[in-house]
Design an enzyme around this catalytic site. Structure first.
Site, PDB file in Angstrom:
ATOM      1  N   ASN A 260      -4.671   5.681  -0.952  1.00 45.65           N
ATOM      2  CA  ASN A 260      -4.147   5.735   0.418  1.00 45.65           C
ATOM      3  C   ASN A 260      -3.502   7.074   0.741  1.00 45.65           C
ATOM      4  OD1 ASN A 260      -5.102   3.241   0.930  1.00 45.65           O
ATOM      5  ND2 ASN A 260      -3.136   2.186   0.834  1.00 45.65           N
TER       6      ASN A 260
ATOM      7  N   GLU B 296      -5.214  -0.386  -8.235  1.00 45.53           N
ATOM      8  CA  GLU B 296      -4.182   0.568  -8.661  1.00 45.53           C
ATOM      9  C   GLU B 296      -3.013  -0.239  -9.213  1.00 45.53           C
ATOM     10  OE1 GLU B 296      -4.779   4.358  -5.613  1.00 45.53           O
ATOM     11  OE2 GLU B 296      -3.728   2.599  -4.880  1.00 45.53           O
TER      12      GLU B 296
ATOM     13  N   HIS C 150      -2.358  -3.151  -6.602  1.00 48.69           N
ATOM     14  CA  HIS C 150      -2.894  -2.798  -5.285  1.00 48.69           C
ATOM     15  C   HIS C 150      -4.402  -2.970  -5.262  1.00 48.69           C
ATOM     16  CE1 HIS C 150      -3.836   0.271  -2.002  1.00 48.69           C
ATOM     17  NE2 HIS C 150      -3.317  -0.774  -1.420  1.00 48.69           N
TER      18      HIS C 150
ATOM     19  N   SER D 181       0.821  -1.207   0.000  1.00 50.14           N
ATOM     20  CA  SER D 181       0.000   0.000   0.000  1.00 50.14           C
ATOM     21  C   SER D 181       0.850   1.249   0.000  1.00 50.14           C
ATOM     22  CB  SER D 181      -0.862   0.060   1.259  1.00 50.14           C
ATOM     23  OG  SER D 181      -1.553  -1.129   1.439  1.00 50.14           O
TER      24      SER D 181
HETATM   25  N1  LIG Z   1      -5.354  -4.422   5.036  1.00 51.59           N
HETATM   26  C1  LIG Z   1      -5.711  -3.671   4.011  1.00 51.59           C
HETATM   27  O1  LIG Z   1      -6.766  -3.036   4.043  1.00 51.59           O
HETATM   28  C2  LIG Z   1      -4.823  -3.589   2.794  1.00 51.59           C
HETATM   29  C3  LIG Z   1      -5.365  -3.074   1.616  1.00 51.59           C
HETATM   30  C4  LIG Z   1      -4.583  -3.067   0.467  1.00 51.59           C
HETATM   31  C5  LIG Z   1      -3.282  -3.523   0.511  1.00 51.59           C
HETATM   32  N2  LIG Z   1      -2.772  -3.994   1.689  1.00 51.59           N
HETATM   33  C6  LIG Z   1      -1.389  -4.493   1.670  1.00 51.59           C
HETATM   34  O2  LIG Z   1      -1.436  -5.895   1.578  1.00 51.59           O
HETATM   35  C7  LIG Z   1      -0.316  -6.473   2.227  1.00 51.59           C
HETATM   36  C8  LIG Z   1      -0.802  -7.473   3.262  1.00 51.59           C
HETATM   37  O3  LIG Z   1      -1.561  -6.778   4.264  1.00 51.59           O
HETATM   38  P1  LIG Z   1      -2.656  -7.511   5.157  1.00 51.59           P
HETATM   39  O4  LIG Z   1      -3.449  -6.449   5.798  1.00 51.59           O
HETATM   40  O5  LIG Z   1      -3.336  -8.541   4.351  1.00 51.59           O
HETATM   41  O6  LIG Z   1      -1.722  -8.216   6.263  1.00 51.59           O
HETATM   42  P2  LIG Z   1      -2.066  -9.390   7.261  1.00 51.59           P
HETATM   43  O7  LIG Z   1      -1.200  -9.209   8.435  1.00 51.59           O
HETATM   44  O8  LIG Z   1      -3.538  -9.503   7.464  1.00 51.59           O
HETATM   45  O9  LIG Z   1      -1.609 -10.712   6.452  1.00 51.59           O
HETATM   46  C9  LIG Z   1      -0.291 -10.977   6.119  1.00 51.59           C
HETATM   47  C10 LIG Z   1      -0.129 -12.493   5.934  1.00 51.59           C
HETATM   48  O10 LIG Z   1       1.168 -12.744   5.421  1.00 51.59           O
HETATM   49  C11 LIG Z   1       1.627 -13.962   5.985  1.00 51.59           C
HETATM   50  N3  LIG Z   1       3.068 -14.039   5.870  1.00 51.59           N
HETATM   51  C12 LIG Z   1       4.023 -13.418   6.610  1.00 51.59           C
HETATM   52  N4  LIG Z   1       5.248 -13.781   6.180  1.00 51.59           N
HETATM   53  C13 LIG Z   1       5.083 -14.637   5.160  1.00 51.59           C
HETATM   54  C14 LIG Z   1       5.975 -15.356   4.315  1.00 51.59           C
HETATM   55  N5  LIG Z   1       7.282 -15.263   4.455  1.00 51.59           N
HETATM   56  N6  LIG Z   1       5.453 -16.166   3.372  1.00 51.59           N
HETATM   57  C15 LIG Z   1       4.143 -16.296   3.223  1.00 51.59           C
HETATM   58  N7  LIG Z   1       3.249 -15.630   4.000  1.00 51.59           N
HETATM   59  C16 LIG Z   1       3.711 -14.818   4.950  1.00 51.59           C
HETATM   60  C17 LIG Z   1       1.114 -13.888   7.411  1.00 51.59           C
HETATM   61  O11 LIG Z   1       1.067 -15.175   8.007  1.00 51.59           O
HETATM   62  C18 LIG Z   1      -0.261 -13.263   7.230  1.00 51.59           C
HETATM   63  O12 LIG Z   1      -1.269 -14.231   7.085  1.00 51.59           O
HETATM   64  C19 LIG Z   1       0.467  -5.325   2.823  1.00 51.59           C
HETATM   65  O13 LIG Z   1       1.490  -4.961   1.944  1.00 51.59           O
HETATM   66  C20 LIG Z   1      -0.578  -4.221   2.911  1.00 51.59           C
HETATM   67  O14 LIG Z   1      -0.016  -2.939   2.887  1.00 51.59           O
HETATM   68  C21 LIG Z   1      -3.530  -4.054   2.816  1.00 51.59           C
END
Ligand SMILES: NC(=O)c1ccc[n+]([C@@H]2O[C@H](COP(=O)([O-])OP(=O)(O)OC[C@H]3O[C@@H](n4cnc5c(N)ncnc54)[C@H](O)[C@@H]3O)[C@@H](O)[C@H]2O)c1
Length: 596
Positions: free
Chosen positions: A192, A154, A142, A121
């Site tokens: 964002n 995005e 994204h 993000s």
């Molecule tokens: N939460 C949101 O609203 C949102 C929206 C758009 C983009 N994002 C982006 O998406 C990405 C993930 O965010 P999230 O909110 O889903 O996080 P999250 O913490 O909910 O999930 C992350 C997952 O990654 C896994 N993980 C960690 N290390 C790993 C590895 N080495 N190999 C495989 N899996 C692994 C974890 O076990 C976890 O399940 C981030 O870059 C975030 O900025 C988040």
């Protein structure tokens, strides 16, 4: 010819990853879903089955289609399983070093022609890409939360992403039924960059006890039509993820203090209050991962009786003023059964206001929303006067005269002389300090702000503004009155912009700055906020409706009171106002409305 994507990999199956798996599998694409451990894999699988089961229960997905969808997903621990996919999307936590390690590993494991994408993000896609030997095949894709629902994607190209890769990913987004906007690699991209300053500001309001979580969220939902309030959205995003995004945006985005995470966020993350995913964040949820909010110690307790809260009984209401707001407010009170005394500055003005109220009530009758008898009863409750003396026996006065402090102060001084003791004196000001008006009387404890939104008969929100002198009884009375009007009253402190304008206008101003910096177009920015965040209108559509002059004036007030450098009005906004481009009302604002 566009590249065929027959199988894709998703790395990290948390809040976003599990949803991204669903998006691909729903569209007939095989997915290798990868996690770090069996337990995490199981969590991701549970999220996907929960989501698809809900879709089946709601009749949005046939059972057979659900089974086919689930059969397309191959669940694996470790990146080695990704050796033959055409595209990988990484959705692991928002840490640059972690993402770089994963990309280096993906580069080793994946076939040479595979595209490697990040769902980051806020981190630099360029910095992630240089951890591989194929930065020209690295791109940002994204998605928005929840990925299966939100239409926007995005697409982030770096200076080295090849044009073919961008075109292939754009075509893929279309196949997934998404709308994409393609942009360069900048912290927070479009949505964002505009969203997180607002979210952080809302958390700051909560942290400083400026307003309750329920009131902040209700204000933005009902005042702006947003699908959810900012604190509920923080819980959906995940506070750990939100913290990392803010922190990165602060460091990458020019150290704008508005992105310096409010300390409460870090405290909550440390305490394990991550939002929905951990079952507790700003709100408490039925269980981890559940969207269902359950009451907790912060949930307001309904006493069942307003009088028990110290509210005074209100039967007769004075409304002072003859403009749009006064007219709407007279109608609202009369329809709710209050006796109303309308006071204007002359018989001619009274006749006009009376006519406007009648016209509006008649519209209600024509639309079948009001019976003729109810219309007549409402009108029968209003007396029309041109002298403040007729307010001697009212229980509440709502002032809605011109937005000038000297005029309001003089009026309140007069009301102080005329009205009986114990009357609640309310101002509808949207930008002046309520305390200034209160101190024009000898009874500041009885003075409160009642900020109605335009058009008052329709908008469900009223901001109840308490000054440092407003008594608890006065606030309780204001709350009870709003409830009796069928409105949601939210209580907040006496600061410029109250809740809604303080959170809304800096975001609009930021959108203007983004346009001014040529990062994106007005159309794409509007799309991003509507399709990525579910806003009813994009910022430029809204600015043209509100009026650029009005928006500039509000933004100036915010800047002057809070001295926040990031609130300085965008020069482009000032120039447009100077040029007479005020929005719809002048035929041209950010867009030309003359031929529409
Ligand atoms: N939460 C949101 O609203 C949102 C929206 C758009 C983009 N994002 C982006 O998406 C990405 C993930 O965010 P999230 O909110 O889903 O996080 P999250 O913490 O909910 O999930 C992350 C997952 O990654 C896994 N993980 C960690 N290390 C790993 C590895 N080495 N190999 C495989 N899996 C692994 C974890 O076990 C976890 O399940 C981030 O870059 C975030 O900025 C988040």
């Amino acid at each position: 010819m566009a590249r065929e994507f027959s199988s894709v990999g998703v790395v990290g199956l948390g809040t976003m990853g599990a949803g991204i798996v669903e998006v691909f599998a729903r569209n007939g694409i095989d997915v290798v879903a990868v996690e770090i451990s069996d337990a995490a894999l199981e969590r991701g699988r549970t999220t996907l089955t929960g989501s698809t089961d809900r879709a089946v229960a709601r009749g949005k997905l046939a059972e057979a289609d659900r089974d086919a969808l689930l059969a397309r997903v191959d669940w694996q621990v470790g990146l080695d399983a990704l050796h033959s996919v055409d595209l990988v999307i990484e959705a692991v936590p928002e840490h640059l070093d972690l993402k770089q390690r994963i990309f280096a590993e993906l580069d080793r494991v994946c076939k040479p022609e595979a595209i490697l994408a990040t769902n980051t993000s806020s981190l630099s896609v360029t910095e992630i890409s240089v951890a591989t030997t194929r930065p020209n095949q690295v791109i940002g894709i994204h998605f928005f939360n929840p990925a299966p629902v939100m239409k926007l994607v995005e697409v982030v190209r770096t200076v080295v992403t090849s044009a073919d890769v961008v075109a292939d990913v754009e075509a893929l987004c279309e196949r997934l039924g998404k709308v994409d906007v393609t942009i360069n690699d900048r912290a927070g991209f479009i949505a964002n960059a505009l969203l997180f300053g607002y979210l952080n500001h809302a958390v700051g309001m909560f942290e400083s006890h400026y307003a309750s979580r329920e009131d902040i969220d209700a204000a933005m939902k009902l005042g702006c039509g947003l699908p959810m309030g900012p604190l509920a959205l923080m819980d959906l995003i995940g506070l750990d993820t939100a913290y990392e995004i803010l922190d990165t945006m602060y460091r990458r985005g020019g150290r704008d203090r508005r992105h310096a995470p409010v300390p409460l966020i870090k405290q909550m993350v440390t305490a394990g209050l991550l939002g929905r995913k951990s079952g507790r964040g700003f709100y408490t949820y039925e269980r981890p991962g559940s969207p269902v909010v359950v009451p907790d110690e912060q949930t307001p307790v309904a006493t069942g009786s307003a009088l028990a809260d110290g509210a005074r009984a209100i039967a007769k209401v004075g409304v002072v003023g003859s403009g749009t707001m006064a007219t709407g407010i007279i109608e609202v009170f009369a329809k709710a059964g209050y006796e109303v005394v309308s006071v204007t500055r002359g018989a001619e003005k009274s006749a006009k206001v009376c006519e406007a109220v009648k016209t509006s009530l008649n519209k209600g009758v024509v639309r079948g929303k009001l019976s003729e008898a109810d219309r007549d009863a409402a009108l029968g409750r209003v007396t029309w006067s041109a002298t403040l003396d007729h307010l001697a026996d009212v229980d509440l006065v709502v002032e809605a005269v011109v937005e000038e402090l000297s005029v309001k102060k003089a009026l309140f001084a007069s009301l102080d002389e005329i009205c009986k003791p114990g009357v609640v004196l309310a101002t509808t000001t949207s930008s002046l300090p309520v305390i200034d008006v209160a101190m024009a009387t000898q009874r500041p404890a009885d003075v409160v702000g009642l900020h109605f939104f335009n058009p008052a008969p329709i908008m469900p929100l009223v901001e109840i503004v308490q000054t440092i002198r407003t008594s608890a009884e006065t606030t309780a009375t204001a709350r009870a009155v709003c409830a009796a009007l069928g409105k949601t009253g939210v209580v907040c402190g006496d600061r410029s912009g109250f809740i809604v304008n303080a959170l809304l206008f800096p975001y609009l101003n930021d959108a203007v700055k983004m346009l001014e910096a040529s990062y994106s177009t007005a159309d794409d920015i509007d799309y991003a906020m509507k399709l990525g965040c579910g806003y009813p209108m994009g910022p430029f559509e809204l600015l043209d409706v509100v009026g650029l002059d009005v928006s500039l004036a509000i933004q100036r007030e915010l800047y002057l009171e809070l001295r926040e450098p990031g609130f300085a009005p965008a020069p482009l906004l000032e120039h447009l106002v100077t040029a007479g481009y005020l929005g719809r009302k002048s035929g041209r604002g950010f867009r030309d409305h003359t031929n529409r």
